[in-house]
Design a protein around this motif. Structure first.
Motif, mmCIF file in Angstrom:
data_model
loop_
_atom_site.group_PDB
_atom_site.id
_atom_site.type_symbol
_atom_site.label_atom_id
_atom_site.label_comp_id
_atom_site.label_asym_id
_atom_site.label_seq_id
_atom_site.Cartn_x
_atom_site.Cartn_y
_atom_site.Cartn_z
ATOM 1 N N UNK A 21 0.400 15.545 -2.416
ATOM 2 C CA UNK A 21 1.247 14.166 -2.779
ATOM 3 C C UNK A 21 0.421 13.061 -2.493
ATOM 4 N N UNK A 22 -0.280 12.674 -1.412
ATOM 5 C CA UNK A 22 -0.976 11.527 -1.132
ATOM 6 C C UNK A 22 -2.147 11.380 -2.185
ATOM 7 N N UNK A 23 -2.822 12.267 -2.666
ATOM 8 C CA UNK A 23 -3.494 12.204 -3.742
ATOM 9 C C UNK A 23 -2.855 11.621 -5.190
ATOM 10 N N UNK A 24 -1.789 12.063 -5.246
ATOM 11 C CA UNK A 24 -0.708 11.639 -6.566
ATOM 12 C C UNK A 24 -0.623 10.344 -6.188
ATOM 13 N N UNK A 25 -0.288 10.052 -5.022
ATOM 14 C CA UNK A 25 0.062 8.475 -5.013
ATOM 15 C C UNK A 25 -0.980 7.497 -4.898
ATOM 16 N N UNK A 26 -2.352 8.026 -4.578
ATOM 17 C CA UNK A 26 -3.360 7.165 -4.749
ATOM 18 C C UNK A 26 -3.840 7.051 -6.065
ATOM 19 N N UNK A 27 -3.915 8.262 -6.968
ATOM 20 C CA UNK A 27 -4.221 7.824 -8.352
ATOM 21 C C UNK A 27 -3.166 7.140 -9.060
ATOM 22 N N UNK A 28 -1.805 7.419 -8.862
ATOM 23 C CA UNK A 28 -0.568 6.658 -9.542
ATOM 24 C C UNK A 28 -0.945 5.326 -9.034
ATOM 25 N N UNK A 29 -1.276 4.813 -7.998
ATOM 26 C CA UNK A 29 -1.334 3.563 -7.825
ATOM 27 C C UNK A 29 -2.503 2.815 -8.533
ATOM 28 N N UNK A 30 -3.468 3.583 -8.639
ATOM 29 C CA UNK A 30 -4.542 3.039 -9.676
ATOM 30 C C UNK A 30 -4.181 3.022 -10.901
ATOM 31 N N UNK A 31 -3.422 4.009 -11.461
ATOM 32 C CA UNK A 31 -2.894 3.892 -12.707
ATOM 33 C C UNK A 31 -2.034 2.841 -12.925
ATOM 34 N N UNK A 355 -1.940 10.774 -12.528
ATOM 35 C CA UNK A 355 -2.324 10.184 -13.662
ATOM 36 C C UNK A 355 -0.971 9.917 -14.415
ATOM 37 N N UNK A 356 -0.193 10.997 -14.975
ATOM 38 C CA UNK A 356 1.031 11.013 -15.505
ATOM 39 C C UNK A 356 2.079 10.301 -14.590
ATOM 40 N N UNK A 357 2.040 10.538 -13.496
ATOM 41 C CA UNK A 357 3.120 9.903 -12.619
ATOM 42 C C UNK A 357 2.959 8.273 -12.579
ATOM 43 N N UNK A 358 1.887 7.695 -12.331
ATOM 44 C CA UNK A 358 1.637 6.351 -12.459
ATOM 45 C C UNK A 358 2.131 5.738 -13.682
ATOM 46 N N UNK A 359 1.731 6.267 -14.856
ATOM 47 C CA UNK A 359 2.258 5.722 -16.220
ATOM 48 C C UNK A 359 3.680 5.905 -16.500
ATOM 49 N N UNK A 360 4.441 7.029 -15.880
ATOM 50 C CA UNK A 360 5.756 7.266 -15.763
ATOM 51 C C UNK A 360 6.391 6.115 -15.027
ATOM 52 N N UNK A 879 4.852 -2.064 -2.425
ATOM 53 C CA UNK A 879 5.724 -1.929 -1.260
ATOM 54 C C UNK A 879 6.134 -0.596 -1.162
ATOM 55 N N UNK A 880 6.738 -0.031 -2.050
ATOM 56 C CA UNK A 880 7.454 1.251 -1.919
ATOM 57 C C UNK A 880 6.563 2.282 -1.819
ATOM 58 N N UNK A 881 5.312 2.191 -2.454
ATOM 59 C CA UNK A 881 4.251 3.344 -2.465
ATOM 60 C C UNK A 881 3.414 3.202 -1.336
ATOM 61 N N UNK A 882 3.270 2.018 -0.619
ATOM 62 C CA UNK A 882 2.783 2.070 0.773
ATOM 63 C C UNK A 882 3.641 2.666 1.656
ATOM 64 N N UNK A 883 4.960 2.654 1.617
ATOM 65 C CA UNK A 883 5.611 3.422 2.720
ATOM 66 C C UNK A 883 5.762 4.719 2.437
ATOM 67 N N UNK A 884 5.733 5.023 1.205
ATOM 68 C CA UNK A 884 5.577 6.609 1.024
ATOM 69 C C UNK A 884 4.182 6.980 1.531
#
Length: 1005
Positions: A21-31, A355-360, A879-884
């Motif tokens: 999940x942390x990796x998901x958030x990291x890549x989602x933030x970049x995307x 990758x998908x989560x960030x775009x969605x 801000x929301x992603x940083x809290x997660x």
């Protein structure tokens, strides 16, 4: 090997899932960053297009043609046809206009006779019908009412041309009269519609009420005997022309049109403000490309830090396993694969979903915030996903370097070595140094967010968080020792748990950075929102500002007073002219209504206090009753060739206008002079009496004695004319008491370049003036463009509408001191929220024609669609992603610590540790850490804002000269920190309760 690694992932699936999940958030933030930028680009363009004026959505090709003399080979509209063909998506309409006389009672104003293609669908016929056949016209409702014309009436129109006389401008017949019939009477539902273009058809003619052309058909115009005709082709950009994805092609087409029109010379004029619209769109996009990365960079750094921390915690918990692998003597690549494979698999899985989560996620935000705009199709938003995934993998490998390279004895230690060694200190020193360099570059460049300066907010937050974490362990260790010495075993155990864990310092730094990033985002959002409020309120001047056609200042004051006699919702406003480039702008307002109507800046004197200073008590004005003015004058000492003349400046008290009355050249001796002044047919205020030279000579000698000044019918004269104390004279002349009247010494050997003005003492002099910025000199340019001495009456943070370098005076007093008898400069009527819905109709009934309507709420909505405002929605997302990220790291750290702490505290419980003490040590360790991190984080957010927030282009690239807020409101910062604390504390309490439950169950069958 692979099956073994997968088995390890399954065995610790909770930790693996959290890491994924942390990796998901990291890549989602970049995307999310480039995806949001793409969406914001489209939203900026859509917002600016939706709020564009007709001039910014169209092109006007205009040319003059006289069929009587031909075009003499001059190029026409057909010569730019090829260039127009390069602009697809435009709707083109032909129009022609000629002046004519015949229906107005005099020839001072000509009627605008207009043919406009497809005019009928855009008119509302209130009587009769629209145009059908030849010989028909339609006229406006105000024209029909004023001229008492109705549908079916016959009229005669004749082409006219101006006599080009400034003294007595008239329109003269220049064609055969044509008899026409009024087919109908029209009204215009939307005069500002793009269809009408920029021709100003409905702009008022001074003294004639609302402007209303006489519309006719093409056949009627062709049969009408006319000369010079103003022709035009209006091109209005449709949805296809302003398609967001084709704006570059539109700009290129406009450039080709510009080149084509330049080859035609002055015969055909091409006018358009479309380039300004495109420039504004580009400026908004540029702001977005600066603001989004400012928050994207710390978010990505925070994501990598959280992965580093999570993997580091996991590696510490698996040290016994890694010791066994090292003890077996496996080759280095096997040891590295077994040591890192579990984390790498989880990170890769999370990165793929990210990758998908960030775009969605961006799609969802764009659908909610930018409805109807959509997100550009393509894979460009994924270009940073591999980089983010590689950064996450690198952080994971870096986090396990110690365990992979340490000997077996080190890995088997119960208490691992602390991580505050030289390498850690060097890393933190490098981060602090980079933060200093970025901050210096930001300051030296004047706030240019380029290069390392763009990283200044992120590096500042990270550096301050690391420094705060380095100060944590000594403080916690000291607290634990004091608690143990005081016999408070629970707090002591909680403190030692934090101080002895090697990753506690990094976890604290991560939590501090989480709160700081959210707090910094809240600072930016709050400051920007309040800045938009200032621009929409103080920048506009009032809730609503109506621009009116040029009128005399006395007319403006009278009309507003008639509409709002109580001064509850309306205020008359005009500009002061500036005679020098460095002279501050000036505003003249009816200060009696200032407190009720104007938007007012904080941090200075109140509007009511300023109004009292601007309008002190003054003597009543000198009033003349009647239109036939008479003056009895004796001249003494004039020489031949240097005769004097007398002029009087007056203003109607009842809103009929101003006049500069010329009584002509004065004769020798005593004579009486008279003039009829129509604007004074009710009552007039005397503004001044001028004695000036009547010839081209410069040197002047003589004396003028005014015996009486008044009206003939009724016969009334100014009382106490000879009282010198009631009059004020300029520098050139000299007043003297005379038994026969008012004596004016007009001897001026150097000449009278501006005349000698004698003014009544009916206004304070020097005029009181409030100012913002640098104090004005001893005088400003008055309403009559002459130097006006001022007395400073107070300093303001800003003058409404004009900004932080301007002056403010009372309109009525400034008008009394003006002697130009000219219309007001930029006359306006300011309204507050209590203004009635029909206020425009009321003002029109008083002779004012409203040509512009600016509402504060409209400006606020427009600002909300610009680049800075649209970019800041990413700050909510960040801000929301940083809290997660902080919450995920906290859960993983607690999960890794759980086994060790269960063993330790369970053993202590077996040895007699009381339940409340164990509860304190388990339930409140991480919540206490979150509480301390929240306080430190909010302080760091404010510090980072103070160091870097001033550079953010929250008001655009060219901010208005207004006192825009620089600091966020304290409640916003506190509430943001409290919200983050509540969320993280809930996670911390949940992990503590789970730990406490396991301790109570430990050892039970």
């Amino acid at each position: 090997m692979i099956s073994l690694v997968l088995a390890m992932v399954w065995t610790r699936r909770g930790q693996s899932l959290t890491l994924a999940l942390l990796a998901l958030l990291a890549v989602a933030a970049a995307v999310a960053s480039p995806a949001y930028l793409a969406a914001a680009d489209r939203a900026v363009a859509a917002g600016q297009i939706a709020t564009a004026t007709p001039a910014e959505r169209g092109i006007v090709l205009s040319a003059a043609q006289d069929d009587r003399i031909g075009n003499d080979g001059n190029p026409g509209f057909s010569d730019v046809g090829a260039a127009l063909a390069d602009l697809p998506g435009f709707d083109y309409r032909y129009s022609a206009e000629v002046p004519a006389i015949g229906i107005e009672p005099d020839n001072r104003n000509a009627s605008r006779v207009v043919f406009r293609q497809d005019a009928c669908p855009h008119l509302r016929i209130v009587a009769g019908r629209c145009l059908i056949g030849e010989g028909e016209v339609v006229i406006g409702t105000a024209t029909a009412r004023r001229l008492r014309l109705a549908a079916g009436a016959a009229i005669t129109l004749t082409f006219a041309k101006s006599n080009n006389s400034d003294a007595n401008p008239l329109w003269l017949p220049d064609g055969k009269p044509k008899r026409l019939y009024v087919a109908g009477v029209y009204d215009v539902p939307t005069p500002g519609d793009a269809y009408w273009g920029t021709h100003g058809y409905f702009t008022a003619v001074p003294g004639r009420g609302p402007g209303e052309p006489v519309f006719l058909g093409a056949a009627t115009l062709a049969d009408f005997d006319h000369g010079r005709t103003e022709m035009a082709i209006d091109g209005t950009a449709g949805p296809a022309a302003l398609d967001i994805d084709h704006l570059p092609q539109l700009r290129a087409g406009l450039e080709r049109l510009k080149v084509a029109s330049s080859k035609l010379g002055p015969a055909v004029q091409v006018n358009t403000n479309l380039p300004y619209l495109l420039d504004r769109i580009d400026a908004g996009r540029s702001n977005a490309r600066l603001l989004v990365p400012v928050m994207a960079v710390p978010l990505v750094l925070l994501a990598c830090f959280s992965i580093f921390l999570a993997v580091s915690y996991g590696a510490q918990g698996r040290q016994p396993e890694l010791a066994i692998v090292a003890l077996r003597g496996n080759r280095w690549w096997s040891r590295w694969w077994l040591g890192t494979g579990e984390s790498l698999v989880a990170i890769l899985a999370g990165a793929a979903v990210g990758c998908v989560a960030g775009q969605l996620l961006v799609d969802a935000v764009a659908a909610a915030r930018f409805p109807g705009v959509g997100v550009a199709a393509g894979w460009s938003s994924l270009r940073y996903a591999p980089i983010a995934a590689l950064a996450a993998l690198a952080a994971a490998v870096l986090a396990q370097r110690r365990q992979l390279a340490s000997p077996v004895a080190t890995l088997l230690r119960r208490n691992p070595a602390h991580t505050n060694g030289p390498r850690s200190f060097a890393f933190e020193a490098v981060v602090v140094l980079l933060a200093v360099v970025a901050g210096v570059q930001l300051a030296v460049s004047g706030g240019t967010l380029e290069g390392i300066g763009l990283l200044a907010p992120a590096l500042t937050v990270l550096a301050l968080s690391l420094l705060a974490a380095r100060a944590l362990l000594p403080a916690v260790t000291g607290y634990g020792s004091r608690a143990l010495g005081a016999g408070r075993l629970g707090p002591a155990l909680a403190g030692f748990q934090l101080s002895r864990r090697p990753g506690a310092q990094r976890l604290f730094a991560l939590l501090v950075a989480t709160v700081a990033v959210a707090g910094y985002a809240a600072c930016a959002v709050d400051v920007a929102a309040r800045g938009r409020d200032v621009q929409a309120g103080l920048g506009v001047g009032a809730d609503r500002v109506l621009s009116v056609d040029p009128v005399y200042r006395s007319q403006l004051l009278h009309a507003v007073t008639a509409v709002d006699p109580g001064g509850r919702f309306a205020m008359a406003v005009a500009r002061l002219p500036s005679s020098a480039a460095d002279e501050p702008l000036g505003l003249a307002v009816d200060s009696r209504r200032l407190a009720a109507v104007a938007a007012w800046p904080g941090g200075g004197p109140s509007a009511r206090e300023v109004a009292e200073r601007l309008r002190p008590d003054a003597a009543a004005p000198v009033v003349l009753e009647g239109e036939d003015l008479s003056v009895d004058v004796t001249t003494i000492g004039m020489t031949k060739g240097r005769e004097l003349k007398l002029l009087v400046a007056v203003s109607s008290v009842d809103g009929l206008g101003d006049a500069l009355v010329d009584f002509g050249t004065l004769r020798h001796g005593r004579s009486t002079y008279a003039q009829r002044v129509p604007v004074c047919r009710t009552r007039c205020r005397l503004n001044g009496i001028e004695v000036t030279i009547a010839t081209n000579d410069t040197a002047v000698t003589g004396r003028v004695v005014l015996h009486s000044l008044g009206t003939i019918n009724p016969v009334r004269t100014i009382a106490q004319l000879g009282d010198v104390s009631r009059w004020r004279i300029g520098n050139l002349g000299r007043l003297a008491a005379d038994p026969a009247g008012l004596s004016i010494d007009a001897t001026a050997p150097g000449g009278l370049p501006t005349g000698i003005w004698v003014r009544p003492v009916d206004a304070p002099f020097p005029l009181p003036a409030a100012y913002a910025g640098a104090a004005p000199a001893s005088s400003v340019t008055g309403l009559d463009a002459k130097p006006l001495p001022v007395r400073l009456a107070g300093r303001l943070p800003a003058v409404p509408r004009l900004g932080d370098h301007a002056t403010l005076v009372d309109l009525d007093y400034a008008d009394r001191l003006a002697v130009d008898a000219s219309p007001a400069l930029d006359p306006e009527v300011w309204l507050n929220a209590r203004a009635p819905a029909d206020v425009v109709e009321r003002l029109s009934a008083q002779g004012l024609t409203v040509v512009g309507d600016t509402r504060s709420e409209q400006v606020r909505r427009g600002l909300a669609e610009q680049g800075p405002a649209l970019s800041l929605y990413f700050y909510f997302l960040a801000g929301g992603l940083s809290v997660l990220l902080g919450a995920g790291a906290l859960v993983l750290a607690a999960a890794v610590d759980r086994g060790r702490r269960v063993e330790d505290l369970s053993a202590l419980r077996t040895q007699g540790l009381r339940r409340p003490v164990a509860g304190w040590a388990t339930l409140w360790t991480y919540p206490a850490l979150v509480a301390i991190a929240s306080v430190a984080g909010v302080l760091i957010a404010v510090a980072a804002w103070a160091l870097t927030g001033w550079a953010l282009p929250l008001a655009g690239q060219n901010p208005p000269p207004l006192p825009l807020p620089a600091w966020p409101r304290l409640p916003v910062v506190v509430l943001t920190a409290a919200a983050v604390f509540i969320l993280l504390a809930a996670v911390a309490v949940g992990t503590g309760r789970d730990l406490y439950r396991r301790i109570e169950l430990w050892g039970q069958p």
